[in-house]
Design a protein around this motif. Structure first.
Motif, mmCIF file in Angstrom:
data_model
loop_
_atom_site.group_PDB
_atom_site.id
_atom_site.type_symbol
_atom_site.label_atom_id
_atom_site.label_comp_id
_atom_site.label_asym_id
_atom_site.label_seq_id
_atom_site.Cartn_x
_atom_site.Cartn_y
_atom_site.Cartn_z
ATOM 1 N N ALA A 154 0.940 -1.341 -0.116
ATOM 2 C CA ALA A 154 -0.022 0.024 -0.058
ATOM 3 C C ALA A 154 1.204 1.213 0.013
ATOM 4 O O ALA A 154 0.300 2.293 -0.515
ATOM 5 C CB ALA A 154 -0.593 -0.041 1.485
ATOM 6 N N LYS A 155 1.888 1.103 0.703
ATOM 7 C CA LYS A 155 3.144 2.352 0.547
ATOM 8 C C LYS A 155 4.502 1.610 0.801
ATOM 9 O O LYS A 155 4.654 0.643 1.502
ATOM 10 C CB LYS A 155 2.540 3.414 1.704
ATOM 11 C CG LYS A 155 2.659 2.722 3.276
ATOM 12 C CD LYS A 155 2.314 3.671 4.232
ATOM 13 C CE LYS A 155 2.249 3.348 5.439
ATOM 14 N NZ LYS A 155 1.990 4.487 6.364
ATOM 15 N N TYR A 185 5.709 -6.901 4.180
ATOM 16 C CA TYR A 185 5.214 -7.184 2.725
ATOM 17 C C TYR A 185 5.794 -8.492 2.121
ATOM 18 O O TYR A 185 5.214 -9.245 1.511
ATOM 19 C CB TYR A 185 5.909 -6.055 1.662
ATOM 20 C CG TYR A 185 5.876 -6.250 0.154
ATOM 21 C CD1 TYR A 185 4.608 -6.303 -0.609
ATOM 22 C CD2 TYR A 185 6.899 -7.000 -0.500
ATOM 23 C CE1 TYR A 185 4.595 -6.710 -1.609
ATOM 24 C CE2 TYR A 185 6.743 -7.495 -1.758
ATOM 25 C CZ TYR A 185 5.621 -7.324 -2.382
ATOM 26 O OH TYR A 185 5.274 -7.542 -3.815
ATOM 27 N N GLN A 196 -5.959 -7.608 0.036
ATOM 28 C CA GLN A 196 -6.113 -6.371 0.132
ATOM 29 C C GLN A 196 -6.353 -5.717 1.163
ATOM 30 O O GLN A 196 -6.260 -4.368 1.599
ATOM 31 C CB GLN A 196 -7.015 -5.884 -1.178
ATOM 32 C CG GLN A 196 -6.433 -6.357 -2.390
ATOM 33 C CD GLN A 196 -6.901 -5.459 -3.653
ATOM 34 O OE1 GLN A 196 -6.426 -5.227 -4.619
ATOM 35 N NE2 GLN A 196 -8.243 -4.918 -3.631
ATOM 36 N N GLY A 251 -2.708 -4.671 3.515
ATOM 37 C CA GLY A 251 -1.920 -3.882 3.268
ATOM 38 C C GLY A 251 -1.410 -3.879 1.864
ATOM 39 O O GLY A 251 -0.175 -3.331 1.584
ATOM 40 N N ARG A 292 -1.846 -4.472 -2.731
ATOM 41 C CA ARG A 292 -2.999 -4.403 -3.650
ATOM 42 C C ARG A 292 -2.424 -5.547 -4.714
ATOM 43 O O ARG A 292 -1.145 -5.793 -5.043
ATOM 44 C CB ARG A 292 -2.714 -3.015 -4.417
ATOM 45 C CG ARG A 292 -3.395 -1.928 -3.447
ATOM 46 C CD ARG A 292 -3.455 -0.823 -3.990
ATOM 47 N NE ARG A 292 -2.172 -0.262 -4.698
ATOM 48 C CZ ARG A 292 -1.058 0.348 -4.256
ATOM 49 N NH1 ARG A 292 -1.484 0.803 -2.934
ATOM 50 N NH2 ARG A 292 -0.264 0.729 -4.958
#
Length: 824
Positions: free
Chosen positions: A97-98, A106, A221, A224, A226
């Motif tokens: 997400a960022k 991640y 999703q 955190g 996509r």
């Protein structure tokens, strides 16, 4: 005693006792004299086939979408085992997400997604690739020699140091732009698929696969990340999902057609019989399709509706004839038999033209089109029984409502008296007059010439990036746009196979040629990047020489090249070392992009192929699509010639007059040319989804021409002027042609709002062809008849329809005696 059923208010009307049951043709006698047995047999068949139709499956097939007999596809299939991951592949880009991918949370989420995907049914697990699979490796040159390992090492523990090590390994892996986005904001899981899941004898279910992937997307999703999912299987899954919504549009079109027929007849009973017989035809078709072991796919989904539409068109003609006769006081059984006589030949010829026209699509060696052709031909063949035979027999039992029959008679008498001649009939009559006919023919000729000029810009293949079958703002096309924007190795991949003798794939002379082709391809517009063993060898040689770019070149040192080969990824060459893979990553799969790449490779192959090295096309999704475009382009003209050839032959058998054939076929040809010009205007390319539309439009359009022209010729044969003959034709079959043309055009036009873009395109094109074929039959054909069929107010003597139907049509206009058995 003379009985005038053409003027029911002037003479007694015939009863059933006045009719000879052994009159008429043998099909009429055979079926109508055994009505109860026929109804029973049809009822039993309907029940049996209904149970079969309930088992029909909706699925897609990668293999059916490709032209398996094209040389490119033969090459691909021959070396398919050596090209794991280059056929039917799903790509799942996972983005945080960022931040970047170098984050413990991640990487842990990516591992979980990787593991869940690994266990989905139908995955080729041995060829699956991501940062977490052992196939993804890094390599470097040190003072101690070459070293390397998996990108995520076995001792990874999520610590800061471990994450830093992963980043270093990614940078040394050569996967940036391929498995890892250049901005480090996502990484991809490459998921090759099996045609048939292990342990199963059924093909991969794309609908179920897509649902699992969407469930995966929804689950993660919220954690955190996509997910962006691309690939043929995902397109097929989204189409199947969308087609469930499309059923609503089919239902809407059916309701519109039913309402229009009822509005025309004001008879609920006969409307119900016509609609039921058309639905029975669909049930029979789906039942037979299931017995043949076929499945519905996104591209053949429209066939049942087309069968229903054709059935409705023919059924409405039969119902109209029976209603008119009953309105004159004729017994319902006699009315059904007279209508059968009047229209059976025209209806049979029209349906045979449809069936042959659809069957012609079988020449296109693409499985999905051949299946569509088979299903459509089966459906049309079924209509011969359900709508030409079963429907009149049912109406001979049910008849029509008194209100509907009286209304039909009232309208007919008003029109025949001339006192209240409908404005539309007066307008259409103008086209039988010489001056207006000349103007119409000239306008049609100019329009056709202009359309032929525009047709020259018609392109083969996709004209838009992403999946043109779906809307530009669809979830899939947004995912595809993300992949194209973030990866040099896009999802559109064309692979050139370089064939060599066994064990000699990395010979210096071979790599020099591969490097030359790779460089030439990289100069083309539309090519993002390329990768091959030649590039890897240059990178490795540079690394072995302290990273000095002066060494970025192929060295004529076979031992060094062999050393690189031992550590090279297996996707670049096969185990026997008799084939190299040259990957060409494209910006899109537009027809122009594919054509440029294919032309360049073929030109290079022609210059450089010899006994040792051969450059072969093509693997990868873009290579397969390039082959598909070539087959579609070659087949298009042949298909049209065969479709029109079949229609012309059948029309000639029916009319036995080249003049009648010309009057029937010229309007169809005009509509076809205008439709192709419309495709140019709407930026619709000729491809698997749209190629059958023209053939389908011609097949259905010829129905209008045959019904109008066959009755017109009969009246001309009786000595009527063209104006009078055309007016009587409009009252008998013309009004139903208008009804069905308008109804079907409105019905399929609703598809324009479908979430499936290719169905929206087909809806627009079919609505155009239905509408313009109707206009051609009612406007251009009588104009042509003024010069082709009438010479000094005399009609050509040659017409099989005239010979077989004249007496029946006489029943519509003139007295008939009992001694003549109602029909001469």
């Amino acid at each position: 005693m003379k009985i005038d059923i053409g003027r029911a208010n002037q003479a007694p009307t015939p009863g059933l006792e006045d009719f000879d049951p052994y009159s008429g043709s043998w099909p009429e006698r055979f079926f109508f004299n055994r009505r109860r047995a026929v109804v029973l047999i049809f009822a039993v068949l309907t029940v049996v086939l209904c149970f079969q139709a309930a088992g029909v499956r909706l699925n897609g097939s990668f293999e059916r979408m490709i032209p398996t007999r094209h040389p490119y596809i033969r090459n691909f299939l021959q070396y398919r085992e050596d090209l794991a991951g280059l056929g039917n592949v799903i790509r799942i880009a996972v983005a945080p997400a960022k931040g970047t991918i170098f984050d413990p949370a991640y990487l842990e989420t990516l591992r979980q997604i990787n593991d869940e995907v690994f266990f989905i049914e139908g995955i080729d697990r041995g060829a699956m690739k991501s940062l977490w699979t052992p196939l993804t490796r890094w390599a470097e040159v040190t003072e101690d020699g070459l070293t390397g390992g998996p990108v995520i090492p076995d001792d990874y523990d999520g610590s800061v140091e471990s994450v830093r090590q992963v980043r270093a390994n990614v940078e040394r892996s050569g996967e940036i732009g391929h498995l890892v986005a250049a901005n480090f904001e996502s990484s991809t899981i490459l998921v090759p698929l099996l045609a048939t899941p292990a342990g199963s004898d059924r093909p991969l279910d794309y609908g179920a696969l897509s649902e699992k992937l969407e469930a995966l997307r929804g689950k993660y999703q919220n954690q955190g990340v996509r997910l962006y999912i691309t690939g043929f299987a995902k397109i097929a899954g989204d189409l199947i999902e969308g087609l469930k919504q499309v059923l609503v549009f089919f239902l809407l079109a059916t309701l519109i057609a039913t309402f229009m027929v009822y509005w025309f007849t004001r008879c609920l009973r006969s409307t119900g019989v016509v609609v039921i017989c058309s639905l029975v035809a669909v049930i029979w078709q789906l039942g037979i399709v299931t017995l043949l072991g076929l499945e519905l796919d996104p591209y053949s989904m429209l066939v049942p509706f087309l069968v229903f539409s054709i059935g409705l068109s023919h059924g409405a003609q039969k119902m109209n004839g029976i209603m008119q006769d009953i309105g004159r006081g004729v017994h319902r059984l006699v009315a059904a038999r007279l209508t059968f006589r009047r229209l059976f030949v025209a209806g049979l010829t029209a349906l045979l033209s449809d069936a042959v026209g659809f069957a012609v699509l079988m020449i296109i060696r693409i499985g999905v089109i051949q299946q569509l052709a088979l299903m459509a031909s089966v459906g049309v063949a079924v209509l011969i029984f359900t709508n030409l035979i079963f429907l009149p027999i049912l109406l001979s039992y049910t008849g029509v409502s008194a209100t509907g029959a009286q209304r039909s008679l009232r309208n007919e008498m008003a029109d025949l008296s001339g006192e209240h001649k409908h404005l539309l009939w007066r307008f259409l009559d103008l086209f039988t007059h010489r001056k207006v006919a000349v103007a119409v023919i000239l306008l049609a000729a100019v329009s056709s010439l202009a359309a032929l000029f525009v047709r020259g810009h018609l392109q083969v293949g996709d004209l838009d990036p992403g999946a043109p079958e779906l809307r530009p703002d669809s979830r899939y096309n947004l995912d595809s746009a993300y992949a194209t924007a973030n990866y040099a190795a896009s999802s559109d991949v064309l692979v050139v196979m370089v064939k060599t003798p066994e064990g000699l794939c990395t010979q210096y002379d071979t790599l020099v040629k591969v490097d030359a082709l790779e460089w030439r391809l990289q100069q083309l517009d539309g090519v993002e990047s390329a990768a091959s063993m030649a590039t890897l060898s240059k990178i490795a040689v540079t690394g072995m020489n302290e990273g000095n770019l002066k060494w970025f070149e192929l060295l004529a040192n076979q031992q060094m090249l062999n050393a690189v080969t031992t550590r090279a990824p297996r996707e670049l060459f096969n185990q026997r070392c008799d084939m190299l893979s040259l990957f060409v990553f494209l910006k899109d799969h537009k027809a122009a992009t594919l054509s440029r790449v294919v032309r360049e490779v073929e030109a290079f192959a022609e210059q450089n192929n010899d006994g040792q090295v051969r450059f072969l096309l093509a693997a990868g999704n873009a290579g397969i699509e390039a082959a598909t475009n070539i087959v579609v382009k070659r087949s298009m003209t042949t298909m049209l010639l065969l479709v029109y050839g079949a229609v012309i032959v059948l029309c000639f058998i029916t009319f036995r007059s080249w003049r009648g054939v010309a009057a029937a076929v010229i309007p169809l040809m005009t509509t076809s040319v205008l439709c192709e010009a419309l495709m140019v205007g709407l930026d619709i390319g000729v491809k698997v989804a749209t190629l059958p539309v023209v053939a389908l439009g011609v097949g259905i359009g010829v129905d209008y021409a045959l019904y109008v022209l066959s009755i017109l010729l009969v009246h001309l044969r009786q000595g009527m002027t063209l104006s009078a003959a055309y007016y009587r034709t409009l009252l008998f079959t013309g009004k139903v042609v208008i009804l069905t043309g308008v109804t079907l055009s409105i019905g399929v036009a609703t598809w324009a709002f479908s979430p499936i873009k290719f169905q929206a395109d087909m809806g627009i094109l079919l609505a155009f062809m239905f509408g313009w074929n109707m206009v051609g039959a009612l406007v251009l054909m009588p104009s042509l008849a003024r010069f082709l069929l009438v010479t000094k107010n005399k009609v050509s003597e040659h017409s099989a329809v005239v010979e077989s139907s004249a007496a029946c049509i006489t029943a519509f206009d003139e007295p008939i005696t009992r001694e003549q058995d109602m029909v001469r």
